[in-house]
Design a protein around this motif. Structure first.
Motif, PDB file in Angstrom:
ATOM      1  N   MET A  22       0.826  -1.192   0.000  1.00 31.61           N
ATOM      2  CA  MET A  22       0.000   0.000   0.000  1.00 31.61           C
ATOM      3  C   MET A  22       0.869   1.254   0.000  1.00 31.61           C
ATOM      4  O   MET A  22       0.866   2.001  -0.940  1.00 31.61           O
ATOM      5  CB  MET A  22      -0.907   0.019   1.224  1.00 31.61           C
ATOM      6  N   CYS A  23       1.623   1.453   1.106  1.00 30.89           N
ATOM      7  CA  CYS A  23       2.482   2.630   1.254  1.00 30.89           C
ATOM      8  C   CYS A  23       3.649   2.266   2.147  1.00 30.89           C
ATOM      9  O   CYS A  23       3.690   1.197   2.744  1.00 30.89           O
ATOM     10  CB  CYS A  23       1.732   3.792   1.903  1.00 30.89           C
ATOM     11  N   SER A  24       4.594   3.180   2.243  1.00 29.92           N
ATOM     12  CA  SER A  24       5.584   3.130   3.305  1.00 29.92           C
ATOM     13  C   SER A  24       5.491   4.433   4.069  1.00 29.92           C
ATOM     14  O   SER A  24       5.447   5.514   3.469  1.00 29.92           O
ATOM     15  CB  SER A  24       6.996   2.959   2.737  1.00 29.92           C
ATOM     16  N   VAL A  25       5.409   4.329   5.392  1.00 34.33           N
ATOM     17  CA  VAL A  25       5.437   5.514   6.236  1.00 34.33           C
ATOM     18  C   VAL A  25       6.824   5.628   6.852  1.00 34.33           C
ATOM     19  O   VAL A  25       7.454   4.625   7.190  1.00 34.33           O
ATOM     20  CB  VAL A  25       4.359   5.448   7.340  1.00 34.33           C
ATOM     21  N   SER A  26       7.301   6.838   6.972  1.00 38.61           N
ATOM     22  CA  SER A  26       8.621   7.068   7.557  1.00 38.61           C
ATOM     23  C   SER A  26       8.573   8.310   8.430  1.00 38.61           C
ATOM     24  O   SER A  26       7.685   9.150   8.289  1.00 38.61           O
ATOM     25  CB  SER A  26       9.683   7.256   6.467  1.00 38.61           C
ATOM     26  N   GLY A  27       9.523   8.401   9.329  1.00 41.67           N
ATOM     27  CA  GLY A  27       9.604   9.561  10.207  1.00 41.67           C
ATOM     28  C   GLY A  27      10.964   9.619  10.868  1.00 41.67           C
ATOM     29  O   GLY A  27      11.729   8.648  10.848  1.00 41.67           O
ATOM     30  N   VAL A  28      11.262  10.758  11.458  1.00 37.59           N
ATOM     31  CA  VAL A  28      12.517  10.889  12.201  1.00 37.59           C
ATOM     32  C   VAL A  28      12.356  11.972  13.269  1.00 37.59           C
ATOM     33  O   VAL A  28      11.672  12.977  13.061  1.00 37.59           O
ATOM     34  CB  VAL A  28      13.708  11.217  11.266  1.00 37.59           C
ATOM     35  N   ILE A  29      12.964  11.721  14.407  1.00 35.16           N
ATOM     36  CA  ILE A  29      13.079  12.711  15.476  1.00 35.16           C
ATOM     37  C   ILE A  29      14.547  13.096  15.554  1.00 35.16           C
ATOM     38  O   ILE A  29      15.416  12.246  15.766  1.00 35.16           O
ATOM     39  CB  ILE A  29      12.610  12.129  16.832  1.00 35.16           C
ATOM     40  N   LEU A  30      14.838  14.368  15.399  1.00 34.02           N
ATOM     41  CA  LEU A  30      16.213  14.850  15.445  1.00 34.02           C
ATOM     42  C   LEU A  30      16.559  15.236  16.884  1.00 34.02           C
ATOM     43  O   LEU A  30      16.021  16.207  17.432  1.00 34.02           O
ATOM     44  CB  LEU A  30      16.413  16.054  14.528  1.00 34.02           C
ATOM     45  N   ALA A  56      12.252   3.022   0.052  1.00 32.78           N
ATOM     46  CA  ALA A  56      10.827   2.775   0.298  1.00 32.78           C
ATOM     47  C   ALA A  56       9.990   2.782  -0.974  1.00 32.78           C
ATOM     48  O   ALA A  56       8.788   2.514  -0.927  1.00 32.78           O
ATOM     49  CB  ALA A  56      10.285   3.802   1.295  1.00 32.78           C
ATOM     50  N   GLU A  57      10.597   3.087  -2.111  1.00 32.51           N
ATOM     51  CA  GLU A  57       9.877   2.947  -3.386  1.00 32.51           C
ATOM     52  C   GLU A  57       9.353   1.526  -3.570  1.00 32.51           C
ATOM     53  O   GLU A  57       8.377   1.300  -4.283  1.00 32.51           O
ATOM     54  CB  GLU A  57      10.808   3.266  -4.559  1.00 32.51           C
ATOM     55  N   ASP A  58       9.985   0.586  -2.897  1.00 27.07           N
ATOM     56  CA  ASP A  58       9.553  -0.805  -2.999  1.00 27.07           C
ATOM     57  C   ASP A  58       8.119  -0.983  -2.514  1.00 27.07           C
ATOM     58  O   ASP A  58       7.444  -1.925  -2.913  1.00 27.07           O
ATOM     59  CB  ASP A  58      10.495  -1.683  -2.176  1.00 27.07           C
ATOM     60  N   ARG A  59       7.661  -0.065  -1.669  1.00 26.02           N
ATOM     61  CA  ARG A  59       6.292  -0.129  -1.147  1.00 26.02           C
ATOM     62  C   ARG A  59       5.417   1.001  -1.677  1.00 26.02           C
ATOM     63  O   ARG A  59       4.260   1.111  -1.262  1.00 26.02           O
ATOM     64  CB  ARG A  59       6.308  -0.080   0.381  1.00 26.02           C
ATOM     65  N   GLY A  60       5.940   1.842  -2.546  1.00 27.93           N
ATOM     66  CA  GLY A  60       5.124   2.923  -3.056  1.00 27.93           C
ATOM     67  C   GLY A  60       5.847   3.773  -4.078  1.00 27.93           C
ATOM     68  O   GLY A  60       6.881   4.374  -3.770  1.00 27.93           O
ATOM     69  N   ARG A  61       5.274   3.832  -5.293  1.00 34.13           N
ATOM     70  CA  ARG A  61       5.953   4.525  -6.401  1.00 34.13           C
ATOM     71  C   ARG A  61       5.090   5.580  -7.073  1.00 34.13           C
ATOM     72  O   ARG A  61       5.517   6.210  -8.027  1.00 34.13           O
ATOM     73  CB  ARG A  61       6.378   3.491  -7.458  1.00 34.13           C
ATOM     74  N   ASP A  62       3.853   5.787  -6.569  1.00 29.80           N
ATOM     75  CA  ASP A  62       2.932   6.708  -7.243  1.00 29.80           C
ATOM     76  C   ASP A  62       3.137   8.158  -6.844  1.00 29.80           C
ATOM     77  O   ASP A  62       2.939   9.068  -7.642  1.00 29.80           O
ATOM     78  CB  ASP A  62       1.484   6.294  -6.967  1.00 29.80           C
ATOM     79  N   SER A  63       3.494   8.386  -5.598  1.00 27.11           N
ATOM     80  CA  SER A  63       3.742   9.744  -5.119  1.00 27.11           C
ATOM     81  C   SER A  63       4.509   9.666  -3.812  1.00 27.11           C
ATOM     82  O   SER A  63       4.595   8.595  -3.182  1.00 27.11           O
ATOM     83  CB  SER A  63       2.429  10.501  -4.903  1.00 27.11           C
ATOM     84  N   PHE A  64       5.084  10.782  -3.392  1.00 26.02           N
ATOM     85  CA  PHE A  64       5.774  10.827  -2.109  1.00 26.02           C
ATOM     86  C   PHE A  64       5.692  12.247  -1.555  1.00 26.02           C
ATOM     87  O   PHE A  64       5.530  13.224  -2.297  1.00 26.02           O
ATOM     88  CB  PHE A  64       7.233  10.385  -2.235  1.00 26.02           C
ATOM     89  N   GLY A  65       5.795  12.327  -0.241  1.00 27.19           N
ATOM     90  CA  GLY A  65       5.750  13.631   0.403  1.00 27.19           C
ATOM     91  C   GLY A  65       6.528  13.629   1.703  1.00 27.19           C
ATOM     92  O   GLY A  65       6.651  12.595   2.375  1.00 27.19           O
ATOM     93  N   ASN A 110       5.588   7.225   1.141  1.00 25.74           N
ATOM     94  CA  ASN A 110       5.705   6.745  -0.237  1.00 25.74           C
ATOM     95  C   ASN A 110       4.408   6.015  -0.544  1.00 25.74           C
ATOM     96  O   ASN A 110       4.097   5.018   0.117  1.00 25.74           O
ATOM     97  CB  ASN A 110       6.860   5.765  -0.393  1.00 25.74           C
ATOM     98  N   ARG A 111       3.653   6.462  -1.534  1.00 28.78           N
ATOM     99  CA  ARG A 111       2.312   5.912  -1.725  1.00 28.78           C
ATOM    100  C   ARG A 111       2.238   4.958  -2.910  1.00 28.78           C
ATOM    101  O   ARG A 111       2.727   5.241  -4.000  1.00 28.78           O
ATOM    102  CB  ARG A 111       1.289   7.036  -1.927  1.00 28.78           C
ATOM    103  N   ALA A 112       1.604   3.803  -2.642  1.00 26.12           N
ATOM    104  CA  ALA A 112       1.151   2.906  -3.706  1.00 26.12           C
ATOM    105  C   ALA A 112      -0.361   3.040  -3.718  1.00 26.12           C
ATOM    106  O   ALA A 112      -1.030   2.632  -2.771  1.00 26.12           O
ATOM    107  CB  ALA A 112       1.569   1.475  -3.417  1.00 26.12           C
ATOM    108  N   GLU A 113      -0.882   3.634  -4.759  1.00 25.50           N
ATOM    109  CA  GLU A 113      -2.297   4.003  -4.768  1.00 25.50           C
ATOM    110  C   GLU A 113      -3.198   2.780  -4.894  1.00 25.50           C
ATOM    111  O   GLU A 113      -3.131   2.044  -5.883  1.00 25.50           O
ATOM    112  CB  GLU A 113      -2.561   4.970  -5.931  1.00 25.50           C
ATOM    113  N   PRO A 114      -4.066   2.540  -3.900  1.00 20.58           N
ATOM    114  CA  PRO A 114      -4.986   1.401  -3.986  1.00 20.58           C
ATOM    115  C   PRO A 114      -5.983   1.573  -5.121  1.00 20.58           C
ATOM    116  O   PRO A 114      -6.356   2.697  -5.481  1.00 20.58           O
ATOM    117  CB  PRO A 114      -5.708   1.426  -2.624  1.00 20.58           C
TER     118      PRO A 114
END
Length: 462
Positions: free
Chosen positions: A1-9, A29-38, A79-83
């Motif tokens: 579906m997607c990959s979610v990511s985050g970081v605390i500095l 993370a493109e492996d889990r989502g190639r349609d868009s990213f933000g 990273n979004r894989a659009e359902p």
């Protein structure tokens, strides 16, 4: 579906190096989502810097850098894989995650099935038709920013989810909420940053890199702060104490079942008839054991292992290994049945989910792990970790190993102490009138009783 990511500095002065690593995570993370990213970065004062694009991060590397600065505190990305069910032909920037609300920024992996119901019920205004876009206004309206309240609110969300959520009012923390969708956390000691992503391989920097990677528990809400404080709240209510025990009729599973009964579990025995040599004797034993313990018994009849073959344990499968001392037969897996415990546990897991058991248990033990890989504690532990991904949403079944850390002599000692019906058990690989006394299990059983200075209550041919 997607990959979610985050970081605390934890040390914003390292922001350039952290951003470079974060961009690598996004490309992996493109492996889990190639349609868009933000990417949305929240600064120490709660202000926002963001970057979004259609397509792959590796095709738009200029969008990956320049979002972090010396004031960046936390970052959330997607990273979004659009359902198929959420397909938008003409996507705009407002349709690209993470989605921003007045207070909360949300990245989501999964599908929300009742987004329109939530929108109507709470009179929410969302900026996109994408299902996840309902979550920021939902949280803005109802959430106080505590993990306990978030766990309560997520009971209203139907579907699958792993959320990484930032709070503009408190930009010193991130929240991770997940049912069966995975999230991993890694503390990078070199960069002084805490990273999050949907797969551990996106975070891994090699075996000697100073970083601790941890899988966050399914069905939980976790709050992580810049002070390296972690607070976890379960999404599910306490389990019942119903346990389905895979029972052969032998010493180990009988002691395991008795131990669970003594600990207050409601026990049901599950026995498999699979055309092995001792099938009739084991069946007789487990029926008598169930009566003695006053517990229910379920039986599964299967021809599967005839198809699998490759073992002398089955009828017509060749001779059981026996030697004068019994040691060789006890210390090597001569009677190995391919994937037997894996199959037994899988069937037990399915029955437990359907019948409402919170636990399945086995007689796996430390002694037999020396010969059989699927008696190793690690096998049970990994199956337990896998089980939330093999059951339906909100139907977690845990795996117990009541005698998993015991040797055979300790199992016998415990069995006597708790009143387990050892006199009713059948341990022999053969199916004669008496235990053969020469196969591996017979040798181990006799030695275990001898070491304890006890008389074995069963009879042997020799």
């Amino acid at each position: 579906m997607c990959s979610v990511s985050g970081v605390i500095l934890l040390n914003p002065s390292r922001y350039k190096e952290v951003e470079e690593k974060f961009s690598r995570i996004m490309k992996l993370a493109e492996d889990r989502g190639r349609d868009s990213f933000g990417i949305v970065a929240i600064r120490e004062d709660g202000s926002i810097m963001s970057s979004r694009s259609l397509g792959r991060p590796s095709e738009h590397e200029e969008k990956l850098l320049g979002v972090f600065d010396e004031k960046t505190s936390v970052v959330v990305s997607n990273n979004r894989a659009e359902p198929t069910t959420e397909y938008v032909k003409l996507k705009e920037e407002k349709d690209i995650q993470p989605f921003e609300g007045e207070r909360f920024v949300v990245s989501h992996n999964g599908v929300i099935a009742n987004d329109k119901e939530l929108e109507i019920k709470y009179s929410l205004h969302r900026k996109s038709n994408i299902d996840t876009s309902v979550i920021p206004p939902f949280l803005d309206k109802l959430w106080d920013g505590t993990p306990e309240k978030l766990a309560d609110l997520l009971k209203e969300v139907r579907g699958s989810f792993a959320f990484i959520i930032a709070d503009k009012r408190h930009p010193d923390r991130l929240f991770v909420a997940q049912n069966f969708k995975p999230v991993y956390m890694a503390y990078d000691q070199t960069l002084e940053a805490i990273f999050f992503s949907s797969l551990d391989e996106f975070l891994d920097e090699g075996p000697f890199y100073p970083m601790n990677i941890r899988k966050l528990e399914p069905y939980s809400v976790v709050e992580v702060t810049k002070r390296k404080e972690i607070k976890e709240v379960k999404l599910q209510s306490e389990e019942n104490k119903r346990a389905l025990v895979i029972a052969s009729g032998g010493l180990d599973s009988t002691v395991a079942a008795t131990k669970l009964l003594k600990e207050g579990y409601e026990v049901t025995l599950l026995h498999f008839n699979y055309h092995h040599k001792a099938e009739e004797k084991e069946k007789e034993a487990v029926i008598n054991i169930a009566r003695f313990l006053n517990v229910d018994l379920m039986e599964v009849n299967t021809d599967l292992f005839r198809l699998v073959g490759g073992t002398t344990l089955l009828k017509g499968g060749g001779e059981i290994v026996k030697d004068r001392s019994g040691i060789e037969g006890a210390e090597f897996a001569h009677e190995w049945v391919p994937a037997r415990n894996l199959i037994f546990l899988s069937v037990a897991l399915a029955i437990a989910e359907t019948k409402g058991f919170s636990y399945i248990a086995t007689g796996i033990n430390l002694e037999e792990s020396g010969a059989y890989p699927d008696n190793e504690m690690e096998f049970n532990r990994l199956f337990d970790k896998m089980s939330p991904y093999a059951t339906g949403p909100n139907k977690t079944v845990r795996v117990l190993m009541p005698v998993g850390n015991l040797m055979k002599r300790e199992i016998v000692k415990l069995g006597v102490e708790i009143g387990a019906p050892l006199h009713l058990t059948w341990s022999c690989y053969e199916g004669g009138d008496k235990h053969c006394g020469k196969c591996g299990p017979c040798f181990m059983r006799k030695e275990a009783f001898r070491i304890n200075g006890l008389v074995d209550p069963v009879q042997y041919e020799s």
